[in-house]
Write a protein that holds these residues in place. Structure first.
Motif, PDB file in Angstrom:
ATOM      1  N   CYS A   1      33.256 -14.102 -21.934  1.00  0.00           N
ATOM      2  CA  CYS A   1      33.941 -13.777 -20.677  1.00  0.00           C
ATOM      3  C   CYS A   1      33.504 -14.804 -19.628  1.00  0.00           C
ATOM      4  O   CYS A   1      32.617 -14.534 -18.813  1.00  0.00           O
ATOM      5  CB  CYS A   1      33.570 -12.362 -20.244  1.00  0.00           C
ATOM      6  N   PRO A   2      34.121 -15.992 -19.623  1.00  0.00           N
ATOM      7  CA  PRO A   2      33.624 -17.127 -18.827  1.00  0.00           C
ATOM      8  C   PRO A   2      33.456 -16.856 -17.337  1.00  0.00           C
ATOM      9  O   PRO A   2      32.599 -17.480 -16.703  1.00  0.00           O
ATOM     10  CB  PRO A   2      34.694 -18.201 -19.073  1.00  0.00           C
ATOM     11  N   ILE A   3      34.223 -15.941 -16.791  1.00  0.00           N
ATOM     12  CA  ILE A   3      34.125 -15.696 -15.347  1.00  0.00           C
ATOM     13  C   ILE A   3      32.751 -15.138 -14.968  1.00  0.00           C
ATOM     14  O   ILE A   3      32.324 -15.232 -13.823  1.00  0.00           O
ATOM     15  CB  ILE A   3      35.247 -14.737 -14.885  1.00  0.00           C
ATOM     16  N   PHE A   4      32.041 -14.573 -15.947  1.00  0.00           N
ATOM     17  CA  PHE A   4      30.725 -13.991 -15.674  1.00  0.00           C
ATOM     18  C   PHE A   4      29.587 -14.868 -16.174  1.00  0.00           C
ATOM     19  O   PHE A   4      28.467 -14.387 -16.371  1.00  0.00           O
ATOM     20  CB  PHE A   4      30.624 -12.599 -16.304  1.00  0.00           C
TER      21      PHE A   4
ATOM     22  N   GLY B   1      21.857 -16.561 -13.683  1.00  0.00           N
ATOM     23  CA  GLY B   1      20.972 -15.685 -12.916  1.00  0.00           C
ATOM     24  C   GLY B   1      19.790 -15.225 -13.740  1.00  0.00           C
ATOM     25  O   GLY B   1      18.650 -15.171 -13.252  1.00  0.00           O
ATOM     26  N   MET B   2      20.032 -14.897 -15.015  1.00  0.00           N
ATOM     27  CA  MET B   2      18.947 -14.486 -15.901  1.00  0.00           C
ATOM     28  C   MET B   2      17.928 -15.604 -16.100  1.00  0.00           C
ATOM     29  O   MET B   2      16.714 -15.365 -16.102  1.00  0.00           O
ATOM     30  CB  MET B   2      19.515 -14.051 -17.258  1.00  0.00           C
TER      31      MET B   2
ATOM     32  N   MET C   1      18.492  -5.542 -11.176  1.00  0.00           N
ATOM     33  CA  MET C   1      19.456  -4.440 -11.221  1.00  0.00           C
ATOM     34  C   MET C   1      20.864  -4.910 -10.867  1.00  0.00           C
ATOM     35  O   MET C   1      21.847  -4.410 -11.411  1.00  0.00           O
ATOM     36  CB  MET C   1      18.994  -3.312 -10.300  1.00  0.00           C
ATOM     37  N   VAL C   2      20.964  -5.882  -9.974  1.00  0.00           N
ATOM     38  CA  VAL C   2      22.280  -6.441  -9.652  1.00  0.00           C
ATOM     39  C   VAL C   2      22.854  -7.168 -10.864  1.00  0.00           C
ATOM     40  O   VAL C   2      24.030  -6.982 -11.222  1.00  0.00           O
ATOM     41  CB  VAL C   2      22.188  -7.396  -8.441  1.00  0.00           C
ATOM     42  N   LEU C   3      22.041  -7.997 -11.517  1.00  0.00           N
ATOM     43  CA  LEU C   3      22.509  -8.721 -12.699  1.00  0.00           C
ATOM     44  C   LEU C   3      22.865  -7.756 -13.829  1.00  0.00           C
ATOM     45  O   LEU C   3      23.854  -7.954 -14.544  1.00  0.00           O
ATOM     46  CB  LEU C   3      21.435  -9.695 -13.174  1.00  0.00           C
ATOM     47  N   ALA C   4      22.067  -6.701 -14.002  1.00  0.00           N
ATOM     48  CA  ALA C   4      22.350  -5.719 -15.053  1.00  0.00           C
ATOM     49  C   ALA C   4      23.654  -4.982 -14.770  1.00  0.00           C
ATOM     50  O   ALA C   4      24.422  -4.676 -15.689  1.00  0.00           O
ATOM     51  CB  ALA C   4      21.205  -4.723 -15.166  1.00  0.00           C
ATOM     52  N   PHE C   5      23.924  -4.706 -13.498  1.00  0.00           N
ATOM     53  CA  PHE C   5      25.190  -4.048 -13.133  1.00  0.00           C
ATOM     54  C   PHE C   5      26.379  -4.926 -13.502  1.00  0.00           C
ATOM     55  O   PHE C   5      27.345  -4.467 -14.118  1.00  0.00           O
ATOM     56  CB  PHE C   5      25.196  -3.743 -11.634  1.00  0.00           C
ATOM     57  N   PHE C   6      26.306  -6.196 -13.147  1.00  0.00           N
ATOM     58  CA  PHE C   6      27.403  -7.110 -13.480  1.00  0.00           C
ATOM     59  C   PHE C   6      27.541  -7.279 -14.992  1.00  0.00           C
ATOM     60  O   PHE C   6      28.655  -7.389 -15.513  1.00  0.00           O
ATOM     61  CB  PHE C   6      27.192  -8.464 -12.809  1.00  0.00           C
TER      62      PHE C   6
ATOM     63  N   VAL D   1      26.265 -15.462  -9.750  1.00  0.00           N
ATOM     64  CA  VAL D   1      27.399 -14.702 -10.279  1.00  0.00           C
ATOM     65  C   VAL D   1      28.700 -15.063  -9.563  1.00  0.00           C
ATOM     66  O   VAL D   1      29.670 -15.485 -10.207  1.00  0.00           O
ATOM     67  CB  VAL D   1      27.119 -13.187 -10.220  1.00  0.00           C
ATOM     68  N   PRO D   2      28.785 -14.944  -8.226  1.00  0.00           N
ATOM     69  CA  PRO D   2      30.036 -15.341  -7.568  1.00  0.00           C
ATOM     70  C   PRO D   2      30.290 -16.843  -7.617  1.00  0.00           C
ATOM     71  O   PRO D   2      31.438 -17.281  -7.685  1.00  0.00           O
ATOM     72  CB  PRO D   2      29.846 -14.859  -6.122  1.00  0.00           C
ATOM     73  N   LEU D   3      29.224 -17.647  -7.619  1.00  0.00           N
ATOM     74  CA  LEU D   3      29.390 -19.099  -7.645  1.00  0.00           C
ATOM     75  C   LEU D   3      30.110 -19.547  -8.908  1.00  0.00           C
ATOM     76  O   LEU D   3      31.113 -20.289  -8.843  1.00  0.00           O
ATOM     77  CB  LEU D   3      28.025 -19.782  -7.539  1.00  0.00           C
ATOM     78  N   PHE D   4      29.648 -19.096 -10.064  1.00  0.00           N
ATOM     79  CA  PHE D   4      30.269 -19.525 -11.310  1.00  0.00           C
ATOM     80  C   PHE D   4      31.583 -18.809 -11.579  1.00  0.00           C
ATOM     81  O   PHE D   4      32.413 -19.301 -12.346  1.00  0.00           O
ATOM     82  CB  PHE D   4      29.283 -19.352 -12.476  1.00  0.00           C
ATOM     83  N   ALA D   5      31.780 -17.663 -10.958  1.00  0.00           N
ATOM     84  CA  ALA D   5      33.083 -17.003 -11.060  1.00  0.00           C
ATOM     85  C   ALA D   5      34.145 -17.844 -10.359  1.00  0.00           C
ATOM     86  O   ALA D   5      35.249 -18.049 -10.878  1.00  0.00           O
ATOM     87  CB  ALA D   5      33.009 -15.603 -10.465  1.00  0.00           C
TER      88      ALA D   5
END
Length: 609
Positions: A112-115, A121-122, A456-461, A543-547
């Motif tokens: 899922c390239p958008i993510f 981030g990880m 927690m933010v990264l896990a949510f996404f 996350v938003p940058l690479f999206a």
């Protein structure tokens, strides 16, 4: 745009032998790449490596001090709730995702390239934690080297670093009531090891002994990893099992100490009024993610070296429960010792030592002084802490290196050792800030911000990306390809609804009632808090940058770009195609047929069984 009929006619016009030949070449190429990448030498290598990764300093170092900071037993209630509804489900999700794709945290987002920003981030989180995590290992080396004496240096008050407030005996009749009583272990830690200053703004000088210990820690990590995953897989046969023997010895000694019951009552008795404190819930959630390694990328990396049909369902539940049981057991050891210290100093348990990352470097050394032949036990114990830290450090650094090498495969063939060397040297230099007189304040700040909220933010996404964009049913079928059956309803409901809701609630709640970092009674200045938030947002912003980059890279209208960025790449799927087909006797692998997506599924492949 071509119709389905036209596409089928074109496919029919291609000679079958040519199609078969191209498919065989593609499978051979992917198999060769995956085999060169490396795999675990044996099943036990993976299990012990994962157990060593999860059962690390987060259990014997971080969990006890968070319990201490949050009122003892009250902390266990939200801890168990988050383990049940977020920890175990997301741990299995990340392990299954990594094993299916056999790729690192960056390249695996071909799904899922958008993510793809989640992967970056990880890597950022793992890199930040690597910097200060090795500092903790350096502390253990300092204690280890200091233990090679006839008498432990923190067992008495007759040393140059001791003050007039240093107290050994339980009888304090000779002391004035208004005198602050400090144990010799606390003074050794603050005055001898850290040389701690009054605050983060008073940097002081680099503690050369700690700087050398830190250098030694990085040298060991480098030489254990430079030959790849198979070399580190053999090291853990010792490093993952030895800690349990030492914890059992300290448990047997700790619970027999005078006053131990006082500490255990504090640990196990919940103060329900503390549950109204948002910090207790936030710390419990962050500890689950920190201890299990969720959203660090390490679980994906370790699972990516597995065989395709490894049972991730069984492994994830066993490792997660073993990890958390070890945390609770380590808490029993620490609090029995704190109860004894409180009895000796005639103080409440909550006031014995300053809460913070250094708690166990006061509690454990105190227990060691009470054992027969104390220097020998001290050497064994701190060697154990050293090995525990190495297991986790291996995985976090491997996450960074694997992410780079999977993203740029030509590096893997020629320059992986050089990449490892450059990254290790850079992290060592950055870690020198944590071995100055203000080093504890820097380390506490990094621990507070770099591996809490951002995880927690990264896990949510990640949960949203896999369950709602990649496709919940599609992912369950992927798991079925590997283990022969679909996950049960507990995992399905948690993945689809409960886990993302819990994560979203914690993220929003923690922002509303945010508590700035502190260390004991020390409050950080505003500029330090800003640096802390920069570290937290550095991983989240990916996350938003690479999206945005994924959408800009596509062509067409905005909706067409968005849809293309959400579709799996053509090369997404099991890395070892032929191996997965031959070895998985439990279920027939999914056949991916390139068809036009007419149903709006957002997938570039229609799955057929």
């Amino acid at each position: 745009m071509e119709s389905n009929g036209e596409m089928k006619m074109k496919e029919a016009s291609i000679p079958l032998s040519v199609q078969d030949h191209e498919e065989e070449e593609e499978e051979e190429f992917r198999d060769d790449l995956a085999k060169n990448r490396g795999q675990w030498g044996a099943k036990l290598d993976f299990m012990l490596s994962m157990l060593g990764y999860c059962v690390g300093l987060g259990n014997v170092w971080r969990f006890p001090y968070l319990c201490y900071r949050n009122g003892g037993g009250a902390f266990l209630i939200p801890y168990i709730l988050f383990l049940t509804f977020a920890g175990i489900p997301l741990f299995m999700m990340e392990m299954s995702f990594g094993q299916y794709g056999s790729l690192g945290p960056l390249t695996i987002w071909r799904a899922c390239p958008i993510f793809k920003g989640i992967g970056y981030g990880m890597v950022v989180v793992s890199g930040l934690v690597c910097i200060y995590y090795n500092v903790i290992i350096a502390w253990t080396l300092h204690f280890l080297f200091s233990s090679f004496t006839s008498a432990l240096p923190w067992a008495s008050c007759d040393n140059p670093w001791n003050t007039e407030n240093c107290t050994l005996a339980a009888n304090h009749s000779a002391l004035e009531e208004n005198v602050t009583r400090i144990s010799p272990t606390q003074e050794y830690w603050n005055n001898r090891v850290l040389g701690i200053s009054a605050g983060i703004e008073e940097t002081g000088t680099v503690q050369w002994e700690l700087a050398l210990c830190l250098l030694g820690a990085w040298v060991v990590v480098f030489f254990c990893l430079f030959k790849g995953i198979k070399s580190s897989g053999k090291v853990v046969y010792f490093t993952a099992t030895f800690p349990y023997m030492m914890l059992i010895v300290l448990f047997l000694r700790g619970v027999t100490l005078e006053g131990a019951g006082k500490g255990l009552v504090y640990y196990l008795t919940p103060d329900f009024s503390r549950l109204a404190d948002s910090q207790v819930w936030y710390d419990a959630a962050s500890q689950i993610f920190y201890s299990l390694g969720i959203a660090f990328g390490g679980t994906q990396v370790m699972a990516s070296y597995n065989k395709f049909n490894n049972n991730t369902h069984r492994d994830s539940v066993f490792i997660a429960l073993s990890n958390c049981c070890t945390s609770v057991f380590a808490g029993v050891v620490v609090f029995s010792i704190l109860g004894h210290m409180a009895h000796k100093l005639d103080m409440d348990v909550k006031d014995v030592v300053a809460n913070g990352p250094g708690l166990v470097f006061v509690a454990y050394p105190e227990a060691l002084t009470l054992l027969p032949v104390a220097p020998l036990w001290s050497v064994l114990f701190f060697f154990m802490i050293f090995t525990v830290g190495l297991d986790t450090q291996f995985v976090m650094l491997e996450t960074c290196i694997t992410g780079i090498c999977d993203e740029f495969p030509h590096i893997m063939q020629k320059y992986k050792t050089w990449v490892l060397l450059v990254v290790s040297v850079a992290m060592y230099l950055l870690g020198l800030t944590c071995v100055t007189n203000a080093g504890m304040y820097w380390l506490n700040l990094m621990d507070w911000y770099s591996a809490g909220f951002s995880l927690m933010v990264l896990a949510f996404f990640m949960c949203v990306a896999i369950s709602w964009v990649y496709g919940f049913q599609r992912f369950c079928k992927n798991v079925q390809e590997m283990i022969g059956y679909q996950p049960n309803y507990y995992f399905k409901i948690c993945w689809a609804v409960i886990s993302p809701m819990v994560l979203l609630f914690i993220v929003v709640f923690s922002m509303v009632v945010h508590v700035p970092a502190y260390y004991g009674d020390y409050q950080y200045p505003g500029w330090a808090i800003c640096i802390g938030w920069f570290m937290a947002l550095l991983s989240i912003i990916m996350v938003p940058l690479f999206a945005v980059l994924a959408i800009l890279k596509a062509k067409g209208s905005f909706m067409e770009r968005l849809r293309y960025a959400c579709e799996s790449s053509d090369d997404w799927g099991p890395a070892l195609v032929s191996t997965s087909s031959a070895e998985s006797s439990q279920s027939e692998p999914e056949k991916k047929v390139p068809l036009q997506d007419t149903e709006g599924t957002g997938n570039s492949y229609i799955s057929t069984i």
